[in-house]
Design a protein around this motif. Structure first.
Motif, PDB file in Angstrom:
ATOM      1  N   ASP A 197       0.918  -1.071   0.017  1.00 13.21           N
ATOM      2  CA  ASP A 197       0.040  -0.045   0.042  1.00 13.21           C
ATOM      3  C   ASP A 197       0.831   1.244   0.005  1.00 13.21           C
ATOM      4  O   ASP A 197       1.870   1.553   0.766  1.00 13.21           O
ATOM      5  N   ASN A 198       0.910   2.002  -0.989  1.00 12.55           N
ATOM      6  CA  ASN A 198       1.560   3.220  -1.302  1.00 12.55           C
ATOM      7  C   ASN A 198       0.781   4.426  -1.211  1.00 12.55           C
ATOM      8  O   ASN A 198       1.148   5.648  -1.721  1.00 12.55           O
ATOM      9  N   SER A 199      -0.522   4.315  -0.587  1.00 13.73           N
ATOM     10  CA  SER A 199      -1.396   5.464  -0.582  1.00 13.73           C
ATOM     11  C   SER A 199      -0.751   6.547   0.257  1.00 13.73           C
ATOM     12  O   SER A 199       0.084   6.205   1.090  1.00 13.73           O
ATOM     13  N   ASN A 200      -0.984   7.765   0.033  1.00 14.04           N
ATOM     14  CA  ASN A 200      -0.513   8.830   0.947  1.00 14.04           C
ATOM     15  C   ASN A 200      -0.934   8.774   2.429  1.00 14.04           C
ATOM     16  O   ASN A 200      -1.981   8.205   2.483  1.00 14.04           O
ATOM     17  N   ALA A 201      -0.141   9.098   3.123  1.00 11.35           N
ATOM     18  CA  ALA A 201      -0.828   9.200   4.378  1.00 11.35           C
ATOM     19  C   ALA A 201      -2.115   9.801   4.831  1.00 11.35           C
ATOM     20  O   ALA A 201      -2.194  10.972   3.919  1.00 11.35           O
ATOM     21  N   LYS A 202      -2.779   9.552   5.783  1.00 15.25           N
ATOM     22  CA  LYS A 202      -4.084  10.240   5.434  1.00 15.25           C
ATOM     23  C   LYS A 202      -4.294  11.531   6.586  1.00 15.25           C
ATOM     24  O   LYS A 202      -3.925  11.221   7.710  1.00 15.25           O
ATOM     25  N   GLY A 203      -4.552  12.642   6.144  1.00 13.56           N
ATOM     26  CA  GLY A 203      -4.788  13.758   6.819  1.00 13.56           C
ATOM     27  C   GLY A 203      -6.125  14.006   7.471  1.00 13.56           C
ATOM     28  O   GLY A 203      -7.008  13.371   6.802  1.00 13.56           O
ATOM     29  N   GLY A 204      -6.278  14.295   8.704  1.00 11.43           N
ATOM     30  CA  GLY A 204      -7.550  14.586   9.327  1.00 11.43           C
ATOM     31  C   GLY A 204      -8.304  15.693   9.279  1.00 11.43           C
ATOM     32  O   GLY A 204      -7.577  16.787   8.557  1.00 11.43           O
ATOM     33  N   HIS A 205      -9.302  15.910   9.451  1.00 13.68           N
ATOM     34  CA  HIS A 205     -10.021  17.224   9.387  1.00 13.68           C
ATOM     35  C   HIS A 205     -10.328  17.680  10.559  1.00 13.68           C
ATOM     36  O   HIS A 205     -10.761  17.378  11.764  1.00 13.68           O
ATOM     37  N   ARG A 206      -9.510  18.969  10.893  1.00  9.83           N
ATOM     38  CA  ARG A 206      -9.390  19.705  11.958  1.00  9.83           C
ATOM     39  C   ARG A 206     -10.985  20.045  12.468  1.00  9.83           C
ATOM     40  O   ARG A 206     -11.386  21.175  11.355  1.00  9.83           O
ATOM     41  N   MET A 207     -11.628  19.812  13.395  1.00  7.23           N
ATOM     42  CA  MET A 207     -12.813  20.380  13.623  1.00  7.23           C
ATOM     43  C   MET A 207     -12.850  21.366  14.798  1.00  7.23           C
ATOM     44  O   MET A 207     -13.942  22.160  14.789  1.00  7.23           O
ATOM     45  N   GLU A 233     -17.591  10.361  26.145  1.00  8.52           N
ATOM     46  CA  GLU A 233     -18.207  11.118  25.267  1.00  8.52           C
ATOM     47  C   GLU A 233     -17.229  12.342  24.791  1.00  8.52           C
ATOM     48  O   GLU A 233     -16.542  12.935  25.446  1.00  8.52           O
ATOM     49  N   SER A 234     -17.252  12.631  23.440  1.00  6.39           N
ATOM     50  CA  SER A 234     -16.290  13.370  22.850  1.00  6.39           C
ATOM     51  C   SER A 234     -17.042  14.146  21.631  1.00  6.39           C
ATOM     52  O   SER A 234     -18.144  13.600  21.372  1.00  6.39           O
ATOM     53  N   ALA A 235     -16.394  15.164  21.114  1.00 13.32           N
ATOM     54  CA  ALA A 235     -16.685  16.067  19.906  1.00 13.32           C
ATOM     55  C   ALA A 235     -17.025  15.167  18.628  1.00 13.32           C
ATOM     56  O   ALA A 235     -17.542  15.516  17.657  1.00 13.32           O
ATOM     57  N   ILE A 236     -16.073  14.117  18.467  1.00 16.22           N
ATOM     58  CA  ILE A 236     -15.913  13.349  17.253  1.00 16.22           C
ATOM     59  C   ILE A 236     -17.057  12.359  17.252  1.00 16.22           C
ATOM     60  O   ILE A 236     -17.042  11.456  16.224  1.00 16.22           O
ATOM     61  N   ASP A 237     -17.771  12.241  18.261  1.00 12.34           N
ATOM     62  CA  ASP A 237     -18.916  10.943  18.183  1.00 12.34           C
ATOM     63  C   ASP A 237     -20.001  11.231  17.194  1.00 12.34           C
ATOM     64  O   ASP A 237     -19.932  12.395  16.690  1.00 12.34           O
ATOM     65  N   GLU A 238     -20.272  10.205  16.530  1.00 13.37           N
ATOM     66  CA  GLU A 238     -21.102  10.268  15.419  1.00 13.37           C
ATOM     67  C   GLU A 238     -22.510  10.107  15.558  1.00 13.37           C
ATOM     68  O   GLU A 238     -23.002   8.948  16.296  1.00 13.37           O
ATOM     69  N   GLY A 239     -23.465  10.730  14.869  1.00 12.15           N
ATOM     70  CA  GLY A 239     -24.706  10.477  15.091  1.00 12.15           C
ATOM     71  C   GLY A 239     -25.121   9.427  14.170  1.00 12.15           C
ATOM     72  O   GLY A 239     -24.411   8.796  13.570  1.00 12.15           O
ATOM     73  N   SER A 240     -26.552   9.098  14.116  1.00  9.12           N
ATOM     74  CA  SER A 240     -27.105   8.041  13.339  1.00  9.12           C
ATOM     75  C   SER A 240     -27.086   8.593  11.829  1.00  9.12           C
ATOM     76  O   SER A 240     -27.048   9.586  11.529  1.00  9.12           O
TER      77      SER A 240
END
Length: 762
Positions: free
Chosen positions: A255-265, A690-697
């Motif tokens: 796997d030579n995909s680029n390292a994955k960058g996150g979304h700063r919330m 519980e944190s801000a990255i929790d996901e809704g349905s």
């Protein structure tokens, strides 16, 4: 006419329309009655009709996977109840797997998974490279509940079996590919031929999966969430006699995909002019996007049919993997919180298996050996904060928090699993496995100042060093894992079963442990245990046109390995502790149904429900009554139960799916298979707290149309995934104090994609 809003009733929306995968291919029986096809699985290490196995199992055939356009194993979660299979945060091919609330959120080396992943009966001990692309596959099975008796440690949640195609002895060659959204361009070539007719068979396959990024790194324009994976597999089967077979398999994935960058919330206080990216797939991460994940292995399976009742099997395998990646934890253009990391692992396994099949008694027993090493290292480079630490007396130089170590594991196990049929109605299964697990760890953690680059990347001339952890230690654990199951067959088509099974996840050592804060980390942590009680039913109704499988279960989860991380030193470091501090209870049920409505139309439905609750989570905290001057006699720390503050990670309360399938012969024009459906997941907490990255349905809508030519040479498929372009998080980081500010970073599931798949069989 009254309009009904499904947005407020997502589960009703799923039930009302359609979903993911099914095993609903139908055949026209000799009496002209429509019936569902028999599904064969090897959940109990022998071939059985899925409806006769007293285990909650979902199986997907090659046709199921092809008709739905499944690209990798993570899509299985759409159709298997109470299952989470996702790409881990900040990675491309590391697997996060949970079944019935049990799994592994942290892919750090040295930690063990809670769901076992198997490729052709070979256990993959590490999650790196675990997001397996679907190619040259015969079947995927998902076993739910503890599988400790037959599959050993680290299967307390369940097991996922990836079964590749066997050689047939006939010359074959197939070429398939896909073109799709974000410049998707896949190619797969597979073939086989007899080298010596009926004696020596050879097969090989190669695949390349490429796609541009869903987003980009905004500072340099590199692709983010792209894909660049190459995989190959070779098989050689030698059949010297009718009763003896040697099967050699070798595979390699890069796997030579680029390292994955996150979304700063959260906005950065240090860079107020840098806005939060409007696209969740864009990132301001400023590290190099270099990334490489290599995984390869080989196995030799020897099968000897001693007689009509007795079969001996030997499975010898070796695997190794290597990962290099970069993670920018603050995901801004600010040169700080950079984490370059390397992981390496290797494993050697040997299993001897003896199976007996008689009129009333079926027995599988064996011996198992595992030897492996998992090692790694990562830096935490603060970059722009170096001047601050120079002022504290660390400099001059570049600040680096180094974590490095390795763990050697040796496991021995003996198991037996026997089913005795008292009569045509009643059968009893007894099983047990005894495991000896030995581990030796070498752990190092330090804060240092380095002239030039970091210690991990070759820096020298240490100006200042503070060793936090430096130890070598070993430990061993013994565990007996039993299983009892009683089956009652009401008729040829309806079976009820009740079972008790136990599984355990191995103990170990925390590779991130900070002995300066938690001296007990050098002693490691013990295994965790789960005891599960299950009642189930498997039925085929309406002359085989309806298949209905259901299970209700209760799990008592003890000695849970609880990971606690706290910010220290103003955000420059995080102190990790893994404690056997938790107890919990898990109650749930699962329902899977397939109905052949007409000769051409079928539907499949899945529903999973989990009520998981922590009963006890004990952790050491500062004593508010302690004061060195006014109350020095009080203990400085106390034990506090924080169970009411925790919830299960990666475990939505409800999962559901519904799918409609239409298959019709077009005569000389071939055959067509149409499907449409949706999958639903309720609110999901990413971490225990519980944190801000929790996901809704959310609901994901998919649709497919596949055409097969009358001469069985051509296949063309059109597949649309996440049609409504739903935005949903699958992981992230939540730091209260990283570099003196709150950092919340999210990673997301795939957006809407459309692909045109095509294949030709020679």
């Amino acid at each position: 006419m009254k309009t009904i809003s499904l947005s407020k009733k997502p589960l009703a929306g799923v039930i009302a329309v359609a979903v993911a995968l099914s095993g609903s291919n139908a055949v026209l029986a000799s009496d002209k009655k429509i019936a569902l096809e028999e599904v064969i699985v090897t959940a109990q290490k022998r071939e059985q009709n899925m409806q006769e196995v007293p285990v909650a199992v979902t199986a997907f055939s090659a046709d199921d996977l092809n008709n739905a356009g499944v690209q990798d194993v993570t899509e299985i979660q759409k159709s298997a109840p109470n299952v989470t299979m996702q790409v881990s945060r900040g990675t491309n091919t590391t697997l996060t797997a949970y079944v019935r609330g049990i799994g592994q959120a942290d892919p750090l080396w040295g930690f063990e998974p809670g769901v076992g992943l198997y490729v052709d009966d070979v256990y993959l001990a590490r999650p790196q490279g675990g997001v397996l692309d679907v190619y040259d596959v015969e079947r995927i099975e998902v076993l739910r509940g503890p599988q400790g008796t037959l599959y050993g440690k680290n299967t307390i949640g369940g097991a996922v079996k990836y079964v590749t195609k066997r050689l047939t002895g006939e010359p074959e060659l197939s070429i398939s590919g896909a073109l799709g959204s974000y410049n998707q361009r896949d190619i797969k070539i597979a073939g086989q031929m007899p080298l010596i007719e009926d004696k020596l068979l050879f097969g090989a396959s190669v695949a390349q999966f490429k796609r541009d990024g869903f987003g980009e790194f905004l500072l340099n324009g590199d692709d983010n969430y792209n894909k660049d994976v190459t995989a190959a597999r070779v098989s050689l089967e030698f059949l010297p006699t009718e009763n003896l077979a040697f099967l050699f398999n070798a595979d390699k994935t890069n796997d030579n995909s680029n390292a994955k960058g996150g979304h700063r919330m959260t906005p950065s206080k240090l860079l107020p002019a840098e806005p939060i990216p409007s696209d969740v797939f864009d990132s301001y991460a400023d590290m190099a996007t270099n990334n490489s994940v290599d995984s390869e292995g080989a196995s030799l399976t020897v099968t000897w049919d001693i007689n009509d009742s007795l079969v001996f099997k030997s499975i010898t395998a070796y695997r190794e993997g290597e990962t290099f990646t970069n993670i920018d934890f603050d995901n801004t253009s600010f040169a700080s919180a950079h984490v370059p990391a390397v992981y390496e692992d290797d494993q050697t396994t040997q299993e001897f298996q003896l199976s007996y099949s008689g009129d009333k008694l079926d027995v599988v027993g064996g011996l198992y050996y595992y030897e492996g090493t998992a090692s790694g290292a990562f830096d935490v480079l603060l970059g722009a904060f170096d001047a601050y630490f120079t002022g504290l007396g660390y400099g001059p130089g570049n600040f680096d928090a180094v974590t490095a170590g390795s763990v050697d594991t040796t496991s021995y196990a003996a198991y037996v699993h026997a089913t005795y049929a008292f009569n045509e109605a009643w059968a009893l299964t007894l099983g047990g496995r005894y495991t000896i697990d030995e581990k030796s760890a070498d752990v190092y953690k330090a804060q240092l100042m380095v002239d030039g680059m970091s210690g991990l990347l070759g820096g020298q001339d240490l100006n200042e060093i503070e060793v936090l952890t430096d130890y070598q230690n070993d430990n061993d654990w013994n565990q007996f894992s039993p299983r009892v199951s009683l089956d009652y067959r009401l008729s040829d088509d309806i079976m009820f079963y009740g079972s008790y099974s136990q599984g355990f996840k191995s103990g170990g050592f925390d590779m991130r442990g900070d002995a300066s804060i938690n001296p007990n980390t050098v002693n490691g942590y013990d295994p965790e245990i789960v005891d599960t009680y299950e009642l189930g039913m498997k039925a085929e109704l309406a002359d085989g046109r309806i298949r209905l499988n259901a299970a209700v279960f209760y799990s008592d989860y003890t000695d849970m390995q609880v990971t606690v991380q706290e910010s220290t030193d103003g955000g420059s470091n995080y102190a990790s502790s893994v404690l056997n501090a938790g107890e919990s209870e898990i109650l749930g049920f699962e329902l899977e149904a397939i109905a052949q409505l007409t000769e051409n139309l079928s539907t499949s439905f899945m529903l999973g429900y989990i009520d998981a609750e922590y009963k006890s989570v004990e952790t050491t905290v500062s004593n508010p009554d302690y004061d060195a001057v006014t109350n020095p006699s009080a203990p400085p720390t106390i034990v506090e139960d924080i169970a009411d503050q925790w919830a299960f990670a990666n475990t939505p309360e409800k999962t559901a799916s519904l799918k409609l399938n239409y298959a019709k012969s077009l005569g000389n024009l071939g055959d067509i298979a149409l499907s449409a459906g949706a999958s639903y997941r309720s609110e999901t907490q990413i971490f225990q707290v519980e944190s801000a990255i929790d996901e809704g349905s959310y609901i994901l809508w998919d649709a497919s149309a596949v055409w097969y030519s009358a001469d069985e040479h051509w296949t063309v498929g059109l597949h649309a995934k996440n049609i409504t372009d739903e935005e949903y998080r699958v992981g992230g980081y939540n730091f209260d104090n990283l570099g003196a500010e709150e950092v919340v970073v999210g990673y997301y599931g795939n957006p809407r994609t459309v692909s045109l798949n095509f294949g030709y069989n020679f």
